[in-house]
Design an enzyme around this catalytic site. Structure first.
Site, PDB file in Angstrom:
ATOM      1  N   ILE A   1       5.679  -3.133  -7.480  1.00 33.28           N
ATOM      2  CA  ILE A   1       4.962  -1.969  -7.820  1.00 33.28           C
ATOM      3  C   ILE A   1       5.563  -0.711  -6.873  1.00 33.28           C
ATOM      4  O   ILE A   1       5.421  -0.835  -5.737  1.00 33.28           O
ATOM      5  CB  ILE A   1       3.482  -2.107  -7.306  1.00 33.28           C
ATOM      6  CG1 ILE A   1       2.859  -3.314  -8.194  1.00 33.28           C
ATOM      7  CG2 ILE A   1       2.730  -0.910  -7.547  1.00 33.28           C
ATOM      8  CD1 ILE A   1       1.492  -3.575  -7.636  1.00 33.28           C
ATOM      9  N   ARG A   2       6.038   0.091  -7.480  1.00 33.97           N
ATOM     10  CA  ARG A   2       6.799   1.438  -6.589  1.00 33.97           C
ATOM     11  C   ARG A   2       7.425   0.675  -5.625  1.00 33.97           C
ATOM     12  O   ARG A   2       7.522   1.170  -4.277  1.00 33.97           O
ATOM     13  CB  ARG A   2       5.735   2.265  -6.367  1.00 33.97           C
ATOM     14  CG  ARG A   2       5.588   3.338  -7.198  1.00 33.97           C
ATOM     15  CD  ARG A   2       4.818   4.534  -6.639  1.00 33.97           C
ATOM     16  NE  ARG A   2       3.699   4.044  -5.741  1.00 33.97           N
ATOM     17  CZ  ARG A   2       3.252   4.472  -4.653  1.00 33.97           C
ATOM     18  NH1 ARG A   2       4.130   5.288  -4.069  1.00 33.97           N
ATOM     19  NH2 ARG A   2       2.277   3.939  -4.107  1.00 33.97           N
TER      20      ARG A   2
ATOM     21  N   GLY B   1       0.762  -0.953  -0.042  1.00 32.34           N
ATOM     22  CA  GLY B   1       0.129   0.057  -0.013  1.00 32.34           C
ATOM     23  C   GLY B   1       0.903   1.053   0.010  1.00 32.34           C
ATOM     24  O   GLY B   1       1.612   1.463  -0.746  1.00 32.34           O
ATOM     25  N   GLU B   2       0.705   2.087   0.899  1.00 37.25           N
ATOM     26  CA  GLU B   2       1.482   3.179   1.071  1.00 37.25           C
ATOM     27  C   GLU B   2       2.090   3.438   2.533  1.00 37.25           C
ATOM     28  O   GLU B   2       1.277   3.683   3.396  1.00 37.25           O
ATOM     29  CB  GLU B   2       0.498   4.589   0.434  1.00 37.25           C
ATOM     30  CG  GLU B   2       1.523   5.713   0.692  1.00 37.25           C
ATOM     31  CD  GLU B   2       2.767   5.723   0.074  1.00 37.25           C
ATOM     32  OE1 GLU B   2       2.853   5.414  -1.045  1.00 37.25           O
ATOM     33  OE2 GLU B   2       3.896   6.266   0.817  1.00 37.25           O
ATOM     34  N   SER B   3       3.222   3.170   2.551  1.00 33.85           N
ATOM     35  CA  SER B   3       3.784   3.134   3.882  1.00 33.85           C
ATOM     36  C   SER B   3       3.687   4.324   4.662  1.00 33.85           C
ATOM     37  O   SER B   3       3.526   4.255   5.834  1.00 33.85           O
ATOM     38  CB  SER B   3       5.291   2.545   4.056  1.00 33.85           C
ATOM     39  OG  SER B   3       5.968   3.397   3.177  1.00 33.85           O
TER      40      SER B   3
ATOM     41  N   ARG C   1      12.819   3.452   0.065  1.00 27.04           N
ATOM     42  CA  ARG C   1      11.714   3.489  -0.594  1.00 27.04           C
ATOM     43  C   ARG C   1      11.446   3.839  -2.121  1.00 27.04           C
ATOM     44  O   ARG C   1      12.357   4.586  -2.500  1.00 27.04           O
ATOM     45  CB  ARG C   1      10.957   4.521   0.270  1.00 27.04           C
ATOM     46  CG  ARG C   1      10.412   4.360   1.560  1.00 27.04           C
ATOM     47  CD  ARG C   1       9.453   5.447   2.135  1.00 27.04           C
ATOM     48  NE  ARG C   1       8.281   5.503   1.583  1.00 27.04           N
ATOM     49  CZ  ARG C   1       7.943   6.663   1.193  1.00 27.04           C
ATOM     50  NH1 ARG C   1       8.578   7.789   1.437  1.00 27.04           N
ATOM     51  NH2 ARG C   1       6.794   6.790   0.421  1.00 27.04           N
TER      52      ARG C   1
ATOM     53  N   GLU D   1       0.798 -11.828  -2.974  1.00 25.83           N
ATOM     54  CA  GLU D   1      -0.743 -11.785  -2.747  1.00 25.83           C
ATOM     55  C   GLU D   1      -1.583 -11.466  -4.156  1.00 25.83           C
ATOM     56  O   GLU D   1      -2.664 -11.920  -4.059  1.00 25.83           O
ATOM     57  CB  GLU D   1      -0.948 -10.979  -1.710  1.00 25.83           C
ATOM     58  CG  GLU D   1      -1.087  -9.520  -1.983  1.00 25.83           C
ATOM     59  CD  GLU D   1      -0.025  -8.804  -1.802  1.00 25.83           C
ATOM     60  OE1 GLU D   1       1.336  -9.680  -1.736  1.00 25.83           O
ATOM     61  OE2 GLU D   1       0.391  -7.665  -1.748  1.00 25.83           O
TER      62      GLU D   1
ATOM     63  N   HIS E   1       5.024  -8.491  -4.405  1.00 25.93           N
ATOM     64  CA  HIS E   1       3.523  -8.733  -3.736  1.00 25.93           C
ATOM     65  C   HIS E   1       3.071 -10.180  -4.181  1.00 25.93           C
ATOM     66  O   HIS E   1       2.233 -10.218  -5.091  1.00 25.93           O
ATOM     67  CB  HIS E   1       2.515  -7.652  -4.359  1.00 25.93           C
ATOM     68  CG  HIS E   1       2.592  -6.561  -4.189  1.00 25.93           C
ATOM     69  ND1 HIS E   1       1.856  -5.746  -3.019  1.00 25.93           N
ATOM     70  CD2 HIS E   1       3.646  -5.205  -4.612  1.00 25.93           C
ATOM     71  CE1 HIS E   1       2.128  -4.430  -3.083  1.00 25.93           C
ATOM     72  NE2 HIS E   1       3.317  -4.304  -3.810  1.00 25.93           N
TER      73      HIS E   1
ATOM     74  N   CYS F   1       6.246  -5.253   0.240  1.00 22.30           N
ATOM     75  CA  CYS F   1       6.213  -3.927  -0.181  1.00 22.30           C
ATOM     76  C   CYS F   1       6.114  -2.589   0.684  1.00 22.30           C
ATOM     77  O   CYS F   1       7.137  -2.611   1.767  1.00 22.30           O
ATOM     78  CB  CYS F   1       5.317  -3.783  -1.248  1.00 22.30           C
ATOM     79  SG  CYS F   1       5.673  -2.373  -2.451  1.00 22.30           S
TER      80      CYS F   1
HETATM   81  N1  GLN Z   1       6.254   2.970  -2.370  1.00 20.30           N
HETATM   82  C1  GLN Z   1       5.212   2.646  -1.698  1.00 20.30           C
HETATM   83  C2  GLN Z   1       5.459   3.294  -0.071  1.00 20.30           C
HETATM   84  O1  GLN Z   1       6.435   3.947   0.256  1.00 20.30           O
HETATM   85  C3  GLN Z   1       5.201   0.993  -1.284  1.00 20.30           C
HETATM   86  C4  GLN Z   1       4.383   0.508  -2.532  1.00 20.30           C
HETATM   87  C5  GLN Z   1       3.580  -0.778  -2.321  1.00 20.30           C
HETATM   88  O2  GLN Z   1       3.437  -1.215  -1.254  1.00 20.30           O
HETATM   89  N2  GLN Z   1       3.227  -1.170  -3.480  1.00 20.30           N
HETATM   90  O3  GLN Z   1       4.877   2.762   1.036  1.00 20.30           O
END
Ligand code: GLN
Length: 201
Positions: free
Chosen positions: A139-140, A49-51, A110, A177, A175, A81
């Site tokens: 993903i990112r 997600g987004e940390s 990150r 999942e 990921h 992630c």
């Molecule tokens: N770049 C995101 C972060 O800093 C992580 C991306 C992801 O979980 N797919 O949280």
């Protein structure tokens, strides 16, 4: 022995996909949003997600300290992630005020693999996962810049560390999942089962 109870930290991110993968790996899976729910699980997944958001909400929901305490006490935990970022003792390029749970002696960068539109898939050989390489969805994604002596590198991609384990804490940049291949979740549920027997896997 009954199936292990594994929570998915459900503050933000791809919670549902982890719940499905854990159930497929024969765990009893449920979301964790409150300290009382955390107290009831044998192990925990911190999703992608987004940390920065997960970190902020964990503080807001009074979960950060209970999370740290349980991870310190040896609860099995798996971060994917953003979840990997949450398990890092140290992160590079944090947003200001961004906190982590910690638990793995590693430095994580990150967004190291680039932006959203540079997301990619790659076959990754993961130590402890038998058979074909795992299909890694990045993903990112972060990578692990370096690990301390007590952390074990389980996988690398393009010369960068993308999977790490330290004791009962497991983390991947990618990921699993999202792929329908549940071997990483099986590895984790086996860690939880071993922990319940008082062993480590
Ligand atoms: N770049 C995101 C972060 O800093 C992580 C991306 C992801 O979980 N797919 O949280």
């Amino acid at each position: 022995m009954t199936a292990p109870v594994i929570g998915v930290l459900a503050l933000q991110g791809d919670v549902r996909e982890h719940l499905v993968a854990l159930a497929a790996a024969d765990a009893v899976a449920g979301p964790v949003r409150r300290p009382e729910e955390l107290a009831e699980v044998d192990g925990l997944v911190i999703p992608g997600g987004e940390s920065t958001t997960i970190s902020k909400l964990a503080v807001l929901f009074g979960l950060m300290e209970p999370l740290r305490a349980r991870v310190r006490a040896g609860m099995p935990v798996y971060g994917t992630c953003a979840g990997m970022i949450m398990l890092a003792d140290k992160i590079l390029d944090p947003r200001s005020g961004q906190e982590t749970v910690g638990g793995i002696d590693m430095i994580v960068r990150r967004n190291a693999f680039g932006r959203q539109n540079e997301s990619f898939e790659a076959a990754v050989e993961v130590k402890g996962v038998p058979g074909e390489p795992v299909e890694g969805v990045f993903i990112r994604a972060p990578w692990v810049e370096s690990v301390g002596a007590s952390a074990e590198v389980l996988a690398e991609h393009g010369g960068h560390i993308v999977a790490v384990r330290q004791g009962n804490a497991l983390a991947t940049s990618f990921h699993p999942e999202l792929t329908g291949d549940h071997r990483m979740h099986r590895l984790f549920t086996d860690m939880v089962r071993a922990d319940r027997r008082g062993e480590s896997l």
